[in-house]
Design a protein around this motif. Structure first.
Motif, PDB file in Angstrom:
ATOM      1  N   GLY A   9       0.327  -1.009   0.154  1.00 24.00           N
ATOM      2  CA  GLY A   9      -0.137  -0.350   0.378  1.00 24.00           C
ATOM      3  C   GLY A   9       0.990   1.078  -0.532  1.00 24.00           C
ATOM      4  N   ALA A  13       0.928   4.122  -2.685  1.00 20.97           N
ATOM      5  CA  ALA A  13       0.466   5.314  -2.338  1.00 20.97           C
ATOM      6  C   ALA A  13       1.570   6.087  -3.752  1.00 20.97           C
ATOM      7  N   SER A  73     -13.186   3.165  -3.244  1.00 15.97           N
ATOM      8  CA  SER A  73     -11.875   2.785  -3.166  1.00 15.97           C
ATOM      9  C   SER A  73     -11.298   4.293  -3.913  1.00 15.97           C
ATOM     10  N   PHE A  74      -9.747   5.453  -3.713  1.00 16.48           N
ATOM     11  CA  PHE A  74      -9.725   5.781  -4.803  1.00 16.48           C
ATOM     12  C   PHE A  74      -9.559   5.545  -5.660  1.00 16.48           C
ATOM     13  N   ILE A  75      -8.991   3.620  -6.044  1.00 19.71           N
ATOM     14  CA  ILE A  75      -8.659   3.869  -7.361  1.00 19.71           C
ATOM     15  C   ILE A  75      -9.758   3.379  -8.277  1.00 19.71           C
ATOM     16  N   ARG A 179     -11.970  -2.587  -3.664  1.00 21.16           N
ATOM     17  CA  ARG A 179     -11.850  -1.488  -1.824  1.00 21.16           C
ATOM     18  C   ARG A 179     -10.830  -3.177  -1.484  1.00 21.16           C
ATOM     19  N   PHE A 182      -7.190  -2.652  -3.072  1.00 23.57           N
ATOM     20  CA  PHE A 182      -7.162  -0.914  -3.010  1.00 23.57           C
ATOM     21  C   PHE A 182      -7.270  -0.771  -2.159  1.00 23.57           C
ATOM     22  N   SER A 184      -7.328   2.288   0.001  1.00 25.52           N
ATOM     23  CA  SER A 184      -6.809   3.215   0.578  1.00 25.52           C
ATOM     24  C   SER A 184      -7.249   4.377   1.449  1.00 25.52           C
ATOM     25  N   LYS A 185      -8.065   3.510   2.519  1.00 24.13           N
ATOM     26  CA  LYS A 185      -8.670   4.531   3.629  1.00 24.13           C
ATOM     27  C   LYS A 185      -7.581   3.351   5.219  1.00 24.13           C
ATOM     28  N   LEU A 187      -5.058   1.534   3.676  1.00 18.37           N
ATOM     29  CA  LEU A 187      -3.633   1.520   2.642  1.00 18.37           C
ATOM     30  C   LEU A 187      -2.554   0.455   3.087  1.00 18.37           C
TER      31      LEU A 187
END
Length: 229
Positions: A9, A13, A73-75, A179, A182, A184-185, A187
């Protein structure tokens, strides 16, 4: 093991920050007509470097002027940018535009700013959406934020208001296992497959609770596809 997921992760990033920086400089250097190609180029590199493979099902509707997606997710954003063939603009909260330097990633491609604290923002939103949909597609996460579990959060009314006022054709898109790949919270990165499925597009009927029904349909599809994956 979670420790390895955390290390991956952190690596993800770093990769994202570096390539987003290059993406921003490319926006500053090249004319706007190349922005879509630039976004596809950098998002595909990001996904490849962090070990994400995308499988798609269904066909994007060229006539649809709004795509509605789940968000976990950010992804999700690079996944859609890398696979959606038509030019798009995102509706994003004002705070993201105000981030020093990285806010340029939203400002330069002329994405639509949403100020949730300003009552007049809806007028601005409709005006911007009307202008942008002349030659682009609006991309929106109706949940408004990333969901933490498998259940979709309630859909906020923004998508309904825009679609009905401007009479936009909508195509729902579901993103499966983002999610899991990845988080993202937390990581945490676990390389693997993310599936993107394009559902049937439609024109919303203001007389029906179509947004609520759409959420139920998308939830069923997500549950089914998640079980298969």
């Amino acid at each position: 093991m979670k420790i390895f997921a955390k290390i991956r992760g952190l690596y993800a990033a770093i990769v994202i920050i570096i390539l987003v920086t290059f993406n921003i400089f490319a926006f500053l250097i090249f004319p706007k007509k190349y922005y879509k190609k630039i976004k596809i180029f950098f998002t595909k590199i990001i996904l490849k470097l962090i070990g994400i493979k995308i499988v798609t099902e269904g066909k994007p509707d060229k006539e649809a002027k709004m795509i509605i997606m789940n968000h976990s997710s950010f992804i999700d954003i690079p996944v859609i940018e890398a696979t959606y063939p038509y030019d798009m603009v995102w509706i994003a909260k004002k705070e993201l535009f105000d981030i020093p330097f990285f806010g340029l990633l939203l400002k330069l491609p002329e994405n639509i700013r949403l100020d949730r604290e300003d009552r007049k923002s809806l007028i601005f939103l409709l005006k911007e959406a009307k202008e942008k949909t002349k030659n682009k597609t609006i991309a929106i996460f109706p949940e408004g934020t990333r969901a933490r579990g498998e259940k979709l959060l309630p859909f906020k009314p923004g998508a309904k208001i825009i679609a009905e006022k401007l009479k936009l054709k909508i195509q729902p898109v579901i993103i499966i296992c983002a999610r899991d790949r990845f988080d993202s919270k937390k990581l945490e990165l676990n390389p693997g497959i993310i599936k993107v499925k394009y559902l049937d597009s439609f024109y919303p009927d203001p007389k029906k609770e179509w947004l609520k029904e759409l959420r139920e349909t998308m939830q069923k599809e997500i549950n089914k596809e998640k079980a298969n994956l």
